[in-house]
Design a protein around this motif. Structure first.
Motif, PDB file in Angstrom:
ATOM      1  N   ILE A 226     -33.369 -14.188 -36.275  1.00  0.00           N
ATOM      2  CA  ILE A 226     -34.630 -12.695 -36.586  1.00  0.00           C
ATOM      3  C   ILE A 226     -34.053 -12.584 -35.395  1.00  0.00           C
ATOM      4  N   LYS A 227     -33.877 -11.064 -35.488  1.00  0.00           N
ATOM      5  CA  LYS A 227     -33.592  -8.885 -35.148  1.00  0.00           C
ATOM      6  C   LYS A 227     -33.964  -9.008 -33.778  1.00  0.00           C
ATOM      7  N   ILE A 228     -33.811  -9.223 -32.710  1.00  0.00           N
ATOM      8  CA  ILE A 228     -34.360  -7.740 -31.828  1.00  0.00           C
ATOM      9  C   ILE A 228     -33.658  -6.637 -31.488  1.00  0.00           C
ATOM     10  N   LYS A 229     -34.433  -5.056 -30.813  1.00  0.00           N
ATOM     11  CA  LYS A 229     -33.759  -4.713 -30.534  1.00  0.00           C
ATOM     12  C   LYS A 229     -33.561  -4.292 -28.611  1.00  0.00           C
ATOM     13  N   LEU A 230     -32.850  -4.025 -28.534  1.00  0.00           N
ATOM     14  CA  LEU A 230     -31.975  -3.740 -27.131  1.00  0.00           C
ATOM     15  C   LEU A 230     -32.698  -2.671 -26.051  1.00  0.00           C
ATOM     16  N   PRO A 231     -32.856  -2.962 -24.724  1.00  0.00           N
ATOM     17  CA  PRO A 231     -32.982  -3.929 -24.306  1.00  0.00           C
ATOM     18  C   PRO A 231     -33.712  -5.241 -24.517  1.00  0.00           C
TER      19      PRO A 231
ATOM     20  N   ALA B 299     -29.923  -7.481 -31.717  1.00  0.00           N
ATOM     21  CA  ALA B 299     -29.572  -8.519 -31.221  1.00  0.00           C
ATOM     22  C   ALA B 299     -29.876  -9.941 -32.115  1.00  0.00           C
ATOM     23  N   THR B 300     -28.761 -10.243 -33.169  1.00  0.00           N
ATOM     24  CA  THR B 300     -29.124 -11.597 -33.961  1.00  0.00           C
ATOM     25  C   THR B 300     -29.314 -12.799 -33.498  1.00  0.00           C
ATOM     26  N   CYS B 301     -30.441 -13.594 -33.531  1.00  0.00           N
ATOM     27  CA  CYS B 301     -30.071 -14.825 -32.514  1.00  0.00           C
ATOM     28  C   CYS B 301     -30.600 -15.696 -33.366  1.00  0.00           C
ATOM     29  N   GLU B 302     -30.462 -17.067 -34.193  1.00  0.00           N
ATOM     30  CA  GLU B 302     -30.539 -17.846 -34.757  1.00  0.00           C
ATOM     31  C   GLU B 302     -31.086 -19.043 -33.545  1.00  0.00           C
TER      32      GLU B 302
ATOM     33  N   VAL C 216     -43.519  -8.727 -18.644  1.00  0.00           N
ATOM     34  CA  VAL C 216     -43.768  -8.352 -17.932  1.00  0.00           C
ATOM     35  C   VAL C 216     -42.627  -6.556 -17.900  1.00  0.00           C
ATOM     36  N   LEU C 217     -41.485  -6.823 -18.535  1.00  0.00           N
ATOM     37  CA  LEU C 217     -40.860  -5.341 -18.566  1.00  0.00           C
ATOM     38  C   LEU C 217     -41.267  -5.272 -20.348  1.00  0.00           C
ATOM     39  N   ASN C 218     -41.929  -5.759 -21.393  1.00  0.00           N
ATOM     40  CA  ASN C 218     -42.728  -5.223 -22.078  1.00  0.00           C
ATOM     41  C   ASN C 218     -41.118  -4.902 -23.393  1.00  0.00           C
ATOM     42  N   TRP C 219     -40.499  -5.437 -22.764  1.00  0.00           N
ATOM     43  CA  TRP C 219     -39.008  -6.064 -24.064  1.00  0.00           C
ATOM     44  C   TRP C 219     -39.218  -7.101 -25.184  1.00  0.00           C
ATOM     45  N   PRO C 220     -38.546  -6.956 -26.336  1.00  0.00           N
ATOM     46  CA  PRO C 220     -38.647  -8.403 -27.306  1.00  0.00           C
ATOM     47  C   PRO C 220     -37.336  -9.824 -26.445  1.00  0.00           C
ATOM     48  N   GLN C 221     -38.228 -10.235 -27.266  1.00  0.00           N
ATOM     49  CA  GLN C 221     -37.488 -11.790 -26.765  1.00  0.00           C
ATOM     50  C   GLN C 221     -37.421 -12.669 -27.478  1.00  0.00           C
TER      51      GLN C 221
ATOM     52  N   LEU D  88     -29.579  -6.338 -20.888  1.00  0.00           N
ATOM     53  CA  LEU D  88     -29.863  -7.398 -22.109  1.00  0.00           C
ATOM     54  C   LEU D  88     -30.165  -8.521 -20.074  1.00  0.00           C
ATOM     55  N   ILE D  89     -31.045  -9.264 -20.785  1.00  0.00           N
ATOM     56  CA  ILE D  89     -31.193 -10.641 -19.587  1.00  0.00           C
ATOM     57  C   ILE D  89     -30.803 -11.734 -20.275  1.00  0.00           C
ATOM     58  N   ILE D  90     -30.408 -13.146 -20.136  1.00  0.00           N
ATOM     59  CA  ILE D  90     -30.124 -13.858 -20.501  1.00  0.00           C
ATOM     60  C   ILE D  90     -30.651 -14.721 -19.345  1.00  0.00           C
TER      61      ILE D  90
END
Length: 273
Positions: free
Chosen positions: A191-196, A178-181, A157-162, A135-137
């Motif tokens: 929204i919900k995103i898969k890690l990483p 991760a669930t983010c408001e 660049v990483l092709n990761w969800p954001q 995870l990058i914050i």
């Protein structure tokens, strides 16, 4: 398995520093009374002698990472800063706030003046791969340039969800999701995103803690690694050019009217009604 988290920590001019209302020659710049001012050649702002600190949004990002570790959802928090030697100051602050180790990607002098979000995103992506983080914050933006680009570019660049502008974060599904408001125009979006993944912190995500004296002393003993962009294979040649930096136009002073009729006439002359 607990997450490994990477947090971006930018050294920016302290938000409490005031702005000068006029230009002053750099040769007459008083270091004992430093305030933000535009350079005489309009290429940027004077930073010498001006108080700097950890970018407030990055401070919020660090607080969230430390909270995840305190909840046993993270095993390690890594602070990263790209910039001159003075950037180690904000990394020591991050270590005092709870980061386990720090990486200083040293970018000296003129090279730092032309460092752009695309360069930082590539550096963060390389470090994320090397450190095998989950995870990058990052702060949603820096208060000096207000670019609001690094998080999005890093994810690309990483092709990761954001998930950008996060005002609430919850790790679910056994550290795999991760669930983010996030705040949007007219309301809130969940929204919900898969890690990483990459998450950028908004103002209401949390209230950062203060670094205590014992933790400041402990931070001096925590590892701080120094590398360069070349060590990561990242080219930081400028992609764009700043043509001119200038203060906004001065606001015109107001005036008094003696009656509502006079006010109406003035408004009509301005063409508002």
């Amino acid at each position: 398995m607990p997450l490994r988290i990477l947090v971006g920590c930018k050294r920016a001019i302290d938000y409490a520093v005031k702005v000068r209302n006029h230009f002053i020659s750099e040769t007459k710049f008083n270091l004992n009374n430093a305030k933000i001012q535009v350079k005489s050649d309009f290429s940027g702002v004077v930073t010498e002698g001006v108080k700097h600190a950890l970018n407030p949004f990055d401070e919020i990002a660090m607080e969230e990472a430390v909270r995840l570790k305190e909840k046993k959802l993270a095993s390690e928090v890594i602070a990263v800063s790209c910039g001159p030697a003075q950037s180690q100051d904000v990394l020591r602050t991050a270590l005092a706030l709870g980061a386990d180790k720090a990486v200083h990607v040293e970018v000296p002098g003129k090279e730092y003046e032309t460092l752009q979000p695309i360069h930082v995103s590539k550096i963060l992506a390389k470090l994320a791969e090397q450190e095998k983080v989950d995870l990058i914050i990052l702060g949603k933006q820096a208060i000096d340039d207000d670019c609001n680009q690094t998080g999005q570019m890093t994810a690309a660049v990483l092709n990761w969800p954001q998930a950008t502008f996060a005002s609430k974060l919850q790790i679910t599904d056994g550290d795999k999701e991760a669930t983010c408001e996030r705040e949007i125009d007219g309301g809130l979006e969940t929204i919900k995103i898969k890690l990483p993944a990459v998450i950028t912190a908004d103002l209401r995500l949390n209230t950062p803690r203060y670094a205590t004296l014992p933790n400041i002393m402990k931070a001096k003993k925590k590892p701080l690694k120094k590398i360069s962009p070349k060590d990561l294979g990242v080219d930081i040649s400028p992609r764009q050019e700043i043509v001119r930096v200038a203060e906004p136009p001065k606001r015109q002073g107001g005036g008094k009217v003696s009656s509502s009729e006079e006010l109406t006439e003035r408004i009509k002359k301005l063409g508002v009604v």
